[in-house]
Design a protein around this motif. Structure first.
Motif, PDB file in Angstrom:
ATOM      1  N   TYR A 210       9.605   4.348   2.465  1.00 28.76           N
ATOM      2  CA  TYR A 210       9.025   3.193   3.147  1.00 28.76           C
ATOM      3  C   TYR A 210       9.797   2.893   4.427  1.00 28.76           C
TER       4      TYR A 210
ATOM      5  N   ALA B  13       5.157   5.881  -2.422  1.00 29.04           N
ATOM      6  CA  ALA B  13       6.337   6.001  -1.570  1.00 29.04           C
ATOM      7  C   ALA B  13       7.473   5.173  -2.173  1.00 29.04           C
TER       8      ALA B  13
ATOM      9  N   LEU C 213       1.787   1.779  -3.528  1.00 25.08           N
ATOM     10  CA  LEU C 213       0.657   2.318  -4.288  1.00 25.08           C
ATOM     11  C   LEU C 213       0.514   3.811  -4.039  1.00 25.08           C
ATOM     12  N   ASP C 214       0.828   4.229  -2.800  1.00 22.97           N
ATOM     13  CA  ASP C 214       0.752   5.654  -2.477  1.00 22.97           C
ATOM     14  C   ASP C 214       1.919   6.425  -3.061  1.00 22.97           C
TER      15      ASP C 214
ATOM     16  N   SER D  65       0.836  -1.203   0.000  1.00 29.10           N
ATOM     17  CA  SER D  65       0.000   0.000   0.000  1.00 29.10           C
ATOM     18  C   SER D  65       0.867   1.247   0.000  1.00 29.10           C
ATOM     19  N   ALA D  66       2.057   1.139   0.630  1.00 31.55           N
ATOM     20  CA  ALA D  66       2.964   2.284   0.591  1.00 31.55           C
ATOM     21  C   ALA D  66       3.431   2.546  -0.838  1.00 31.55           C
TER      22      ALA D  66
END
Lengths: 372, 277
Positions: free
Chosen positions: A282, A277, A274-275, A271-272
């Motif tokens: 991270y 990062a 996808l955001d 999810s990081a």
């Protein structure tokens, strides 16, 4: 129900020897050392006599350690131990985390690197000290590495340097401490203002004002803790000891962090990503905060190690090298060479109290967690 | 992700370059130890400290072996006896704390655990006195006693964490079958404990093998452990460095072997001893 009670009875019976031994050899002995530290055992000759003279002396030994004529070396040892602890923790955690991040990316031969980074941890400090003493020899070892690349040999005296930085006058000790505390409370205040949470804000403001008031006004009104000026600071000779200890313990931090990184759920990482990062973000923003419990327990273990550090300094620099002194070495010399048991006990108590500052809150914390 | 892209490959090389640099930091001390131990005393000087020995001189190892011989024997006796005793103490304690906990057992456990984190200087003076009064000062028996007693916290912790992983159902069904306290321990728990004994055993082995402070304060010359022997070998003023280096190599050998062959268990002990759940 009867069965359960019988079980408990047997359990208690099994634990009794351990409880008695720990009660006597740990708690009893700590109490005994404290009592000895309040006596004058060994101040005169005959400390080792069959029935040595022991009189109650109150806090005199402690007063001598912190503001007496003869114990200037102990005060420098204490300063050394503080700098040593900070450097050991910072270096070990930094390199341990770095190694863990490097190994966290499905490296080939990971097992080999893991063993390589971790093997120093299994060595005796005496082995480590013997080897690094040769590596840090003044005109050999690491100092001549630059000459292989056409440079000039280094001249730094790793273990015997007399240079000192960050010096302060022992008379200003409490002023220095209160300025450091003021910085801590200022950071807390800024953090609470930034996150907008009022928790502890008033406390931070009050403490900030008190520490600043102490450093600027109150300190001057009080009599100095030492009747004469005495400079102490960070002895550069301890750098060699720090490097050898970091060499020995960074693998330990690596093992902890690697296990922690592997335990973080893959979904957090995804999810990081996808955001948007990148990996650096991270690790900095997600991994490090999530690994806080690991950092905490590593800090506890490292604080304990740096405060009792004896073997490594003994093997690398010898017990009589004042530049690399440590309270634990001084305690050994005072107690077992000078047979001044009371002063040695007082030094041990000071070390113990410093360690307790870390350990007791930590044990209470883990105890509550286990029960809760 | 396109795995053949230039940036991916570049990153890949960078990663291995970084790992190689880090490895240097850990390999250099081994290199230095081995080459210095294999040089003739006359060939050792600061300026050629890094060069490979020529000719190779093996005698230092034999000489260090003879000099450290009595110390190695003491350390072997000390380490094996203390490790075996404290492993069994840990196993039975861990069985109580994990599988037979009672109302105040958690509190007792925490109070015992405290002993793991104290700087041992705080107990050194009374320990010295008590061993002297018991007639054990200077003797290996006193040192074994100290290691067993001060090992209680860590071995209890390691075994408790180990037994926590064994499901309680096993216990319950055995109890329903009418099995008693020690029957369950002897017939069910102990046979499952072998990995636990390996973890605790190698942990205690390395700790006791490496210990120095008690070795130097609580033993006489004749019962000095190997760490004390090595420190004396390396301590003199005019040291010829081939001997201390060969001695360091010999002293390190058992624990390095443990690291290489049983590293998995060593790490398990390390993690279980630090991260309490």
């Amino acid at each position: 129900m009867i069965d359960r009670r019988k079980n408990t009875f047997i359990s208690v019976l099994i634990l009794i020897p351990s409880i008695l031994l720990v009660g006597l050899f740990i708690y009893g002995f700590i109490g005994n050392t404290i009592v000895v530290s309040l006596s004058d055992w060994g101040h005169r000759l005959g400390g080792l006599a069959f029935d040595p003279e022991k009189n109650f002396a109150g806090l005199e030994n402690y007063r001598q350690l912190f503001s007496g004529f003869v114990h200037g070396r102990f005060r420098q040892d204490l300063v050394n131990a503080v700098f040593y602890s900070i450097l050991l923790m910072a270096g070990t955690l930094f390199f341990g985390f770095l190694f863990a991040v490097l190994l966290d990316r499905k490296v080939r031969a990971e097992g080999f690197f893991r063993t390589l980074f971790l093997y120093p941890m299994a060595l005796s400090f005496i082995v480590t000290g013997t080897i690094w003493r040769w590596l840090f020899a003044p005109s050999g070892g690491v100092n001549i590495i630059p000459t292989f690349f056409g440079g000039t040999a280094g001249t730094f005296l790793w273990i015997s340097s007399r240079a000192t930085i960050l010096q302060f006058n022992w008379q200003d000790l409490f002023q220095v401490l209160s300025i450091i505390l003021a910085f801590v409370f200022l950071t807390l205040l800024i953090r609470s203002l930034r996150t907008g949470s009022p928790k502890g804000r008033t406390f931070s403001i009050v403490m900030l004002l008190i520490t600043l008031l102490y450093a600027s006004v109150i300190h001057r009104l009080l009599p100095p803790i030492l009747p004469f000026e005495e400079m102490h600071g960070f002895n550069l000779a301890t750098l060699g000891i720090c490097i050898a200890s970091i060499w020995q313990y960074s693998g330990y931090a690596m093992a902890l962090y690697l296990a922690g990184l592997r335990a973080l759920p893959e979904s957090i990482r995804e999810s990081a990503q996808l955001d948007g990062a990148n990996e650096f973000i991270y690790y900095m923003r997600i991994a490090i905060p999530n690994l806080k419990p690991i950092t905490l327990s590593a800090v506890i273990v490292l604080a304990h190690i740096s405060l009792k550090m004896f073997d490594l300094i003994y093997a690398m620099a010898g017990a009589d090298n004042a530049n690399t002194g440590h309270p634990s070495i001084n305690m050994y010399l005072t107690t077992f060479r000078a047979n001044n048991f009371a002063s040695g006990a007082a030094m041990a108590v000071v070390l113990f109290l410093l360690a307790a500052l870390f350990i007791i809150p930590y044990l209470i914390h883990t105890h509550r967690e286990r029960r809760g | 992700m396109v795995h053949n892209s230039l940036s991916y490959r570049f990153k890949h090389y960078l990663l291995y370059l970084a790992l190689a640099l880090c490895s240097m930091f850990f390999l250099v001390p081994i290199y230095m130890t081995v080459i210095t131990a294999l040089k003739q005393p006359a060939d050792i000087n600061l300026l050629t400290a890094w060069s490979v020995p020529s000719p190779v001189y093996w005698k230092s190892f034999a000489e260090a072996w003879v000099l450290l011989g009595p110390n190695l024997k003491n350390s072997l006796v000390l380490t094996f006896s203390a490790t075996i005793i404290s492993s069994f103490v840990g196993s039975i304690n861990g069985y109580v704390f994990s599988k037979n906990s009672f109302k105040s057992s958690e509190l007792i456990f925490t109070l015992i655990l405290f002993g793991m984190f104290i700087p041992y200087q705080i107990i050194l003076i009374p320990l010295f006195q008590v061993l002297k009064n018991m007639g054990l000062y200077g003797d290996l028996k006193g040192l074994i006693l100290a290691h067993v007693v001060y090992g209680i916290p860590i071995v209890s912790l390691l075994f408790r964490n180990f037994y926590d992983q064994i499901p309680d159902d096993i216990m319950e069904s055995a109890r329903l079958d009418g099995a008693g306290y020690f029957y369950i321990y002897g017939k069910i728990i102990l046979p499952l404990s072998i990995p636990g004994f390996v973890t605790v055993g190698i942990w205690q082995f390395t700790q006791i093998w490496n210990e120095f402070l008690w070795g130097i304060t609580l033993t006489k010359q004749s019962s000095n452990p190997v760490t004390v022997g090595l420190s004396q070998l390396a301590g003199g003023q005019a040291v010829s460095w081939n001997l201390p280096m060969a001695g360091a190599f010999i002293t390190a050998l058992p624990v390095i072997a443990i690291m290489v062959f049983l590293g998995k268990y060593f790490i398990r002990g390390l993690l279980s001893g630090s991260v309490k759940g």
